[in-house]
Design a protein around this motif. Structure first.
Motif, PDB file in Angstrom:
ATOM      1  N   ASP A  87       0.835  -1.207   0.000  1.00  0.00           N
ATOM      2  CA  ASP A  87       0.000   0.000   0.000  1.00  0.00           C
ATOM      3  C   ASP A  87       0.861   1.246   0.000  1.00  0.00           C
ATOM      4  O   ASP A  87       0.647   2.181  -0.766  1.00  0.00           O
ATOM      5  CB  ASP A  87      -0.864   0.028   1.273  1.00  0.00           C
ATOM      6  CG  ASP A  87      -2.226  -0.595   1.037  1.00  0.00           C
ATOM      7  OD1 ASP A  87      -2.560  -0.807  -0.137  1.00  0.00           O
ATOM      8  OD2 ASP A  87      -2.920  -0.863   2.024  1.00  0.00           O
ATOM      9  N   ALA A  88       1.838   1.242   0.905  1.00  0.00           N
ATOM     10  CA  ALA A  88       2.714   2.407   1.044  1.00  0.00           C
ATOM     11  C   ALA A  88       3.541   2.616  -0.216  1.00  0.00           C
ATOM     12  O   ALA A  88       3.695   3.737  -0.692  1.00  0.00           O
ATOM     13  CB  ALA A  88       3.627   2.234   2.252  1.00  0.00           C
ATOM     14  N   LEU A  89       4.023   1.509  -0.783  1.00  0.00           N
ATOM     15  CA  LEU A  89       4.831   1.589  -2.005  1.00  0.00           C
ATOM     16  C   LEU A  89       4.032   2.218  -3.141  1.00  0.00           C
ATOM     17  O   LEU A  89       4.531   3.075  -3.880  1.00  0.00           O
ATOM     18  CB  LEU A  89       5.312   0.193  -2.406  1.00  0.00           C
ATOM     19  CG  LEU A  89       6.122   0.092  -3.695  1.00  0.00           C
ATOM     20  CD1 LEU A  89       7.436   0.839  -3.566  1.00  0.00           C
ATOM     21  CD2 LEU A  89       6.373  -1.359  -4.069  1.00  0.00           C
ATOM     22  N   ALA A  90       2.746   1.811  -3.249  1.00  0.00           N
ATOM     23  CA  ALA A  90       1.909   2.321  -4.337  1.00  0.00           C
ATOM     24  C   ALA A  90       1.661   3.820  -4.198  1.00  0.00           C
ATOM     25  O   ALA A  90       1.483   4.523  -5.181  1.00  0.00           O
ATOM     26  CB  ALA A  90       0.587   1.569  -4.369  1.00  0.00           C
ATOM     27  N   LEU A  91       1.663   4.307  -2.953  1.00  0.00           N
ATOM     28  CA  LEU A  91       1.413   5.734  -2.729  1.00  0.00           C
ATOM     29  C   LEU A  91       2.675   6.592  -2.854  1.00  0.00           C
ATOM     30  O   LEU A  91       2.605   7.803  -3.007  1.00  0.00           O
ATOM     31  CB  LEU A  91       0.823   5.944  -1.339  1.00  0.00           C
ATOM     32  CG  LEU A  91      -0.691   6.099  -1.249  1.00  0.00           C
ATOM     33  CD1 LEU A  91      -1.088   6.351   0.193  1.00  0.00           C
ATOM     34  CD2 LEU A  91      -1.182   7.239  -2.129  1.00  0.00           C
ATOM     35  N   PHE A 132      -1.871   8.226  -8.223  1.00  0.00           N
ATOM     36  CA  PHE A 132      -3.125   8.957  -8.026  1.00  0.00           C
ATOM     37  C   PHE A 132      -4.318   8.152  -8.522  1.00  0.00           C
ATOM     38  O   PHE A 132      -5.351   8.088  -7.855  1.00  0.00           O
ATOM     39  CB  PHE A 132      -3.060  10.319  -8.728  1.00  0.00           C
ATOM     40  CG  PHE A 132      -2.198  11.312  -7.997  1.00  0.00           C
ATOM     41  CD1 PHE A 132      -2.714  12.038  -6.941  1.00  0.00           C
ATOM     42  CD2 PHE A 132      -0.872  11.492  -8.343  1.00  0.00           C
ATOM     43  CE1 PHE A 132      -1.927  12.942  -6.248  1.00  0.00           C
ATOM     44  CE2 PHE A 132      -0.077  12.399  -7.653  1.00  0.00           C
ATOM     45  CZ  PHE A 132      -0.604  13.127  -6.609  1.00  0.00           C
ATOM     46  N   VAL A 133      -4.162   7.518  -9.698  1.00  0.00           N
ATOM     47  CA  VAL A 133      -5.256   6.694 -10.214  1.00  0.00           C
ATOM     48  C   VAL A 133      -5.560   5.570  -9.222  1.00  0.00           C
ATOM     49  O   VAL A 133      -6.723   5.326  -8.867  1.00  0.00           O
ATOM     50  CB  VAL A 133      -4.912   6.106 -11.600  1.00  0.00           C
ATOM     51  CG1 VAL A 133      -5.994   5.129 -12.048  1.00  0.00           C
ATOM     52  CG2 VAL A 133      -4.746   7.207 -12.628  1.00  0.00           C
ATOM     53  N   ALA A 134      -4.507   4.896  -8.752  1.00  0.00           N
ATOM     54  CA  ALA A 134      -4.705   3.790  -7.811  1.00  0.00           C
ATOM     55  C   ALA A 134      -5.441   4.276  -6.565  1.00  0.00           C
ATOM     56  O   ALA A 134      -6.354   3.612  -6.075  1.00  0.00           O
ATOM     57  CB  ALA A 134      -3.367   3.159  -7.438  1.00  0.00           C
ATOM     58  N   ALA A 135      -5.073   5.464  -6.073  1.00  0.00           N
ATOM     59  CA  ALA A 135      -5.714   5.979  -4.857  1.00  0.00           C
ATOM     60  C   ALA A 135      -7.195   6.283  -5.103  1.00  0.00           C
ATOM     61  O   ALA A 135      -8.043   5.947  -4.272  1.00  0.00           O
ATOM     62  CB  ALA A 135      -4.984   7.226  -4.374  1.00  0.00           C
ATOM     63  N   VAL A 176     -12.640   6.676 -14.682  1.00  0.00           N
ATOM     64  CA  VAL A 176     -12.704   7.887 -15.510  1.00  0.00           C
ATOM     65  C   VAL A 176     -12.188   9.087 -14.715  1.00  0.00           C
ATOM     66  O   VAL A 176     -11.389   9.894 -15.216  1.00  0.00           O
ATOM     67  CB  VAL A 176     -14.147   8.136 -16.011  1.00  0.00           C
ATOM     68  CG1 VAL A 176     -14.246   9.486 -16.706  1.00  0.00           C
ATOM     69  CG2 VAL A 176     -14.574   7.021 -16.953  1.00  0.00           C
ATOM     70  N   ALA A 177     -12.610   9.195 -13.453  1.00  0.00           N
ATOM     71  CA  ALA A 177     -12.144  10.304 -12.617  1.00  0.00           C
ATOM     72  C   ALA A 177     -10.623  10.241 -12.458  1.00  0.00           C
ATOM     73  O   ALA A 177      -9.930  11.261 -12.540  1.00  0.00           O
ATOM     74  CB  ALA A 177     -12.827  10.262 -11.253  1.00  0.00           C
ATOM     75  N   GLY A 178     -10.098   9.018 -12.237  1.00  0.00           N
ATOM     76  CA  GLY A 178      -8.659   8.843 -12.095  1.00  0.00           C
ATOM     77  C   GLY A 178      -7.909   9.223 -13.357  1.00  0.00           C
ATOM     78  O   GLY A 178      -6.872   9.886 -13.307  1.00  0.00           O
ATOM     79  N   ALA A 179      -8.467   8.831 -14.503  1.00  0.00           N
ATOM     80  CA  ALA A 179      -7.814   9.143 -15.775  1.00  0.00           C
ATOM     81  C   ALA A 179      -7.790  10.645 -16.012  1.00  0.00           C
ATOM     82  O   ALA A 179      -6.777  11.204 -16.448  1.00  0.00           O
ATOM     83  CB  ALA A 179      -8.534   8.430 -16.923  1.00  0.00           C
TER      84      ALA A 179
END
Lengths: 251, 282
Positions: A87-91, A132-135, A176-179
């Motif tokens: 989780d931390a790595l992805a952020l 950001f997309v992942a979040a 869509v919001a992430g993109a």
């Protein structure tokens, strides 16, 4: 301190900026009369046009990378692991200062002797947009109802077909919001692009940077006014879109 | 119990799923984030190449240069500027967020979007707006009829940072203040507490997580910034970001630049640890 003072602080510079873009004089300091000539000059500026095209290429490329990888990552993190470390790595790309990401990538590209250019910026922007997309997708996943996915699994569907038929449609507004977020972030990103683009190509923020360093001219104001219009429209459209997504999800 | 029930369906399928979903993103993160950062950290113990790059011979020279008063001073200046910016952002952002949370529902979103909107415009354009306002023949001077030197001061840098990152303070503050149950404040008032006591003993402690998040959101980009000190500070005030930028793009001393970047990250990590320690105690 009155409430609206914050808004005055935030908007006054922008209002002056836009006002001066319509100045018929050469100065951004004294208003001489109304004119659209700086917008005309802008349209004829080769460097700005090239910068704009490059920026759009970078934003489109990195948005595709970030949206695909970020969505998969969000699903993987929410449904297939409980690791806090991952989780931390992805952020991390979103949390680390952009300057640190930029020089890390510059050092890395130098090490593998990759020629710098738009492709290296695309890869770099893909990295931080992905976070950001992942979040964004992740927040929708945590709120989403898992019973449909479980039903699909119980009926014998594999993880991939469950994803394609159940999870993905549910997540679509979030994706869509992430993109959109990824695209906007890339359009405006300066620091990472500045370090990883090399000498041949320039993105629009880099062009703006060198223009500002060269001096103030109403041409920059005209460019600023157009960019303001574009991002304001995008934000308000994004806002509407998320709202529509939310009401649909509630139905 | 619930987790056991979830783990039941074919664990091979689950592992395959984990692989399919996690491996592309994680590979990307490893290759373009962890490897570059590791490389950067390893450069801190090597010597600079004559024309940039690095010579793989061990040295501690980069670290002894780092503790040189000159460079420690730059770190100190950066800390001070970022801290002052964060403090002002909190003092301005808290009442703003508080008042937005009190608005009738239909105005709340609009007021909040209006705070965030400038943040979504190009960062350089926002900095440029301040050059235009504050420079010698600038708008402020011509309106006031003065010839004040407003640019190229530490205060100008703080103003530029504040302008750029204030929305990042207001958003998390608003999120925590909005969630606050108004009955708690009413109860406190009914029990005879003054408005200030209610704020100090009820509202503030309950919104502390938002305060800390907001402070972090403002501090991190301020501390590592190099564009604002360069454009609004006229290179008179050097922050750690400027130093790093110069090591990579003009001095061509990548090992020392990496060492400075590591110091920057180290300061932020310490702050994060302090923050999470404080959050756990609160």
């Amino acid at each position: 301190m009155p409430f609206w003072a914050t808004y005055v602080f935030l908007y006054l510079p922008i209002v002056v900026l836009v006002l001066m873009s319509f100045n018929s004089g050469k100065s951004v300091y004294t208003y001489e009369g109304f004119s659209l000539k700086w917008y005309g000059e802008l349209a004829g500026d080769e460097r700005i046009r090239e910068g704009l095209v490059n920026t759009l290429i970078v934003a489109a490329g990195s948005t595709v990378i970030a949206t695909v990888l970020g969505t998969l990552l969000a699903v993987g993190l929410a449904r297939h692991t409980r690791s806090k470390l991952l989780d931390a790595l992805a952020l991390m790309p979103a949390v680390l200062p952009d300057l640190v990401l930029a020089i890390g990538l510059l050092v890395f590209y130098g090490m593998i002797q990759m020629t710098l250019g738009l492709h290296s910026v695309i890869l770099a922007h893909g990295l931080f947009s992905m976070a950001f997309v992942a979040a964004v997708v992740r927040t929708r996943l945590t709120n989403a109802d898992t019973s449909l996915e479980e039903a699909s699994r119980d009926l014998g569907a594999g993880p991939v077909s469950t994803f394609m038929r159940i999870t993905l449609p549910q997540l679509l507004p979030g994706i869509v919001a992430g993109a959109l977020l990824a695209f906007t972030l890339s359009l405006d990103e300066f620091v990472i692009a500045f370090f990883t683009v090399g000498n041949s190509d320039q993105t629009l923020p880099i062009v703006i940077y060198s223009m500002i360093r060269f001096g103030v001219t109403p041409k920059i104001n005209a460019l600023a006014a157009i960019l303001l219009l574009v991002s304001f429209t995008a934000v308000i459209a994004g806002q509407r879109l998320t709202k529509i997504g939310e009401t649909r999800a509630q139905d | 119990m619930k987790s056991e029930a979830k783990a039941r369906p074919a664990s091979r399928g689950r592992r395959l799923g984990a692989f399919v979903f996690l491996s592309p993103g994680l590979t990307y993160l490893i290759v373009l984030l962890l490897v570059p950062l590791g490389l950067m950290v390893s450069y801190t113990v090597f010597q600079r190449g004559r024309f940039g790059g690095v010579v793989y011979e061990f040295t501690t020279e980069n670290f002894s240069r780092l503790v040189d008063p000159l460079y420690l001073g730059v770190l100190g200046t950066s800390l001070r500027i970022a801290a002052v910016t964060t403090l002002i952002a909190l003092l301005v952002g808290y009442p703003t967020a508080y008042l937005i949370a009190q608005l009738p529902n239909r105005w709340k979103t609009a007021a909040l979007v209006a705070i965030v909107l400038p943040f979504w415009t190009n960062f350089l354009i926002r900095v440029y707006a301040w050059i235009m306002l504050l420079s010698g023949p600038g708008v402020v001077n011509s309106l006031l009829g003065t010839k004040l030197e407003l640019l190229y001061k530490e205060g100008t840098i703080v103003a530029g940072l504040l302008y750029s990152y204030l929305p990042l303070m207001v958003l998390p503050l608003y999120a925590t203040i909005e969630k606050l149950d108004p009955q708690l404040r009413e109860a406190s008032a009914n029990l005879g507490a003054s408005a200030f006591t209610t704020f100090r003993k009820v509202t503030l402690p309950l919104t502390l997580p938002g305060v800390m998040t907001g402070c972090l959101f403002v501090f991190v980009p301020s501390f590592g910034n190099f564009v604002i000190p360069e454009m609004l500070g006229g290179n008179k005030t050097v922050m750690v970001g400027n130093l790093i930028r110069n090591q990579f793009l003009s001095a061509r001393d990548w090992p020392f630049g990496s060492t400075l970047a590591l110091a920057l990250v180290a300061v932020l990590v310490v702050l994060l640890l302090v923050q999470s320690w404080a959050a756990r105690r609160a």
